[in-house]
Design a protein around this motif. Structure first.
Motif, mmCIF file in Angstrom:
data_model
loop_
_atom_site.group_PDB
_atom_site.id
_atom_site.type_symbol
_atom_site.label_atom_id
_atom_site.label_comp_id
_atom_site.label_asym_id
_atom_site.label_seq_id
_atom_site.Cartn_x
_atom_site.Cartn_y
_atom_site.Cartn_z
ATOM 1 N N ASP A 14 -4.551 -10.395 2.406
ATOM 2 C CA ASP A 14 -4.416 -9.258 2.807
ATOM 3 C C ASP A 14 -5.059 -8.373 4.029
ATOM 4 O O ASP A 14 -6.108 -8.380 4.782
ATOM 5 C CB ASP A 14 -6.204 -8.255 2.122
ATOM 6 N N ALA A 15 -4.404 -7.252 4.706
ATOM 7 C CA ALA A 15 -4.383 -6.434 5.589
ATOM 8 C C ALA A 15 -4.722 -7.531 7.355
ATOM 9 O O ALA A 15 -4.646 -8.748 7.362
ATOM 10 C CB ALA A 15 -6.248 -6.339 5.774
ATOM 11 N N GLY A 16 -3.564 -6.203 8.148
ATOM 12 C CA GLY A 16 -3.317 -6.864 9.459
ATOM 13 C C GLY A 16 -2.437 -8.019 9.925
ATOM 14 O O GLY A 16 -2.108 -7.596 11.012
ATOM 15 N N ILE A 58 -7.852 -4.021 9.459
ATOM 16 C CA ILE A 58 -7.182 -3.052 8.457
ATOM 17 C C ILE A 58 -6.002 -2.387 9.761
ATOM 18 O O ILE A 58 -6.879 -1.963 10.699
ATOM 19 C CB ILE A 58 -7.901 -2.200 7.845
ATOM 20 N N GLY A 59 -4.882 -2.048 9.651
ATOM 21 C CA GLY A 59 -4.133 -1.382 10.571
ATOM 22 C C GLY A 59 -3.748 -1.992 11.601
ATOM 23 O O GLY A 59 -3.648 -1.438 12.758
ATOM 24 N N GLY A 98 0.599 -1.597 -0.067
ATOM 25 C CA GLY A 98 -0.231 -0.395 0.129
ATOM 26 C C GLY A 98 0.707 1.231 0.161
ATOM 27 O O GLY A 98 2.230 1.077 -0.063
ATOM 28 N N LEU A 158 -1.261 -8.535 0.858
ATOM 29 C CA LEU A 158 -1.096 -7.036 0.524
ATOM 30 C C LEU A 158 -0.746 -6.188 2.247
ATOM 31 O O LEU A 158 -1.478 -6.939 2.679
ATOM 32 C CB LEU A 158 -2.722 -7.047 -0.191
ATOM 33 N N LEU A 159 -0.276 -5.769 2.120
ATOM 34 C CA LEU A 159 -0.084 -4.660 3.281
ATOM 35 C C LEU A 159 0.297 -3.291 2.984
ATOM 36 O O LEU A 159 1.271 -2.896 2.610
ATOM 37 C CB LEU A 159 0.787 -5.584 4.364
ATOM 38 N N ASN A 160 0.115 -3.126 4.334
ATOM 39 C CA ASN A 160 0.181 -1.342 3.944
ATOM 40 C C ASN A 160 1.234 -0.716 5.828
ATOM 41 O O ASN A 160 2.190 -0.262 5.050
ATOM 42 C CB ASN A 160 -0.578 -0.314 3.524
ATOM 43 N N THR A 161 -0.104 -1.080 6.534
ATOM 44 C CA THR A 161 0.813 -0.443 7.882
ATOM 45 C C THR A 161 1.867 -0.555 8.681
ATOM 46 O O THR A 161 2.672 0.584 8.801
ATOM 47 C CB THR A 161 -0.767 -0.445 9.187
ATOM 48 N N GLU A 212 -13.239 -2.915 -2.173
ATOM 49 C CA GLU A 212 -13.421 -2.724 -0.596
ATOM 50 C C GLU A 212 -15.262 -2.032 -0.157
ATOM 51 O O GLU A 212 -15.001 -0.963 -0.521
ATOM 52 C CB GLU A 212 -12.160 -1.961 0.552
ATOM 53 N N ASN A 238 -7.683 1.009 -4.893
ATOM 54 C CA ASN A 238 -8.681 0.518 -4.554
ATOM 55 C C ASN A 238 -10.253 1.281 -4.351
ATOM 56 O O ASN A 238 -10.155 2.647 -4.010
ATOM 57 C CB ASN A 238 -7.889 0.118 -3.084
ATOM 58 N N LYS A 298 -9.418 -3.158 -6.797
ATOM 59 C CA LYS A 298 -9.527 -3.552 -4.880
ATOM 60 C C LYS A 298 -10.708 -3.258 -4.808
ATOM 61 O O LYS A 298 -10.959 -2.012 -4.394
ATOM 62 C CB LYS A 298 -8.355 -3.711 -3.124
ATOM 63 N N THR A 322 -0.784 -1.010 -4.219
ATOM 64 C CA THR A 322 -1.984 -0.403 -4.490
ATOM 65 C C THR A 322 -2.256 1.434 -3.692
ATOM 66 O O THR A 322 -1.559 1.788 -3.646
ATOM 67 C CB THR A 322 -3.198 -1.103 -3.156
#
Ligand code: DXP
Length: 254
Positions: free
Chosen positions: A180-182, A153-154, A16, A201-204, A95, A66, A93, A39
């Motif tokens: 995805d996420a977490g 998420i996050g 992300g 898929l990750l971001n945080t 959501e 997304n 994506k 993303t």
């Protein structure tokens, strides 16, 4: 490497683009990790303007817009149409958030939006739970990729329900799946790949690390380790101890 909608991506790391301390740090994290997909959120692009888009273009990897922050089918479908124009891709994506606190997907809205968008030529990547029935409905709606959550998420909590994810993977062995996420640590990503998933898929976890580029590289290495382990056909865990050293030649004490 994973193939999504006939496109092979260069790495199982999908990253992300939100929450980084600066655009330079974001670019470093992408370069150092060799992430295969970026993303982006339409809202972020609107806020960041042309510079942000230029930065993403320079990464020279596929972009997955997304519909982050959308709480209704109508909002998600409208956002997807705008994203298709802005980012010039039919990948989306999807959501559709069902709960403001947990950001848990709304399963009913998700299936409805996935059907509308698939019929309109979008290649949909739905952010979903590990529910196998819901997964089947999303595939019926036209999705050819699934993105089950690891945790909300996050949160960075890692896999909340490994059993559910394993079951989902076994239920649809041919469907490309991205967790995805977490995810919070590279070991979580290794675990995902050891289960036979195609990507994460990750971001945080990267953007909020003290050193995002180093953390991004850590995730890339862990993904490789997990994939190697999965392909190497790991042993089955057992309950009883079994000596790994042969007993032959052991001293006999009278
Ligand atoms: C970037 C993006 O699409 C996020 O909505 C995604 O779900 C990542 O979640 P984490 O920030 O928990 O990694």
């Amino acid at each position: 490497m994973p193939v999504f909608y006939e496109t092979e991506i260069a790495s199982p790391l999908m990253l992300g683009t939100a929450l980084y301390p600066s655009p330079d740090v974001l670019a470093d994290a992408f370069r150092r990790s060799g992430a295969g997909v970026a993303t982006v959120s339409l809202r972020r692009e609107s806020a960041g303007g042309g510079d942000f888009w230029e930065l993403i273009r320079e990464l020279d990897i596929p972009v997955l817009p997304n519909t982050a922050g959308c709480h209704s089918v109508r909002e998600a479908v409208t956002t997807a149409h705008m994203a298709r124009e802005v980012f010039d891709t039919d990948w989306i994506k999807l959501e559709v958030i069902g709960h403001a606190d947990t950001l848990q997907p709304d399963p009913f809205g998700l299936v409805e939006a996935a059907r509308i968008l698939s019929e309109d030529g979008f290649r949909v990547f739905p952010y979903t739970t590990e529910d196998g029935v819901l997964a089947g409905k999303l595939l019926d709606a036209g999705c050819e990729v699934l993105m089950p959550w690891g945790a909300p998420i996050g949160t960075g909590r890692g896999l909340m329900n490994p059993y559910g994810l394993r079951t989902l993977r076994a239920q649809f062995p041919e469907v490309p799946m991205v967790v995805d996420a977490g995810l919070g640590l590279p070991s979580h990503a290794a675990q995902v790949m050891e289960m036979g998933f195609d990507a994460v898929l990750l971001n945080t976890a990267v953007a909020q690390a003290g050193d995002p580029a180093a953390m991004a590289e850590g995730f890339a290495l862990a993904l490789r380790a997990g994939k190697l382990a999965y392909d190497a056909d790991p042993m089955e865990p057992r309950d009883m101890a079994q000596p790994s050293t042969p007993l032959m030649g052991l001293a006999v004490l009278e």
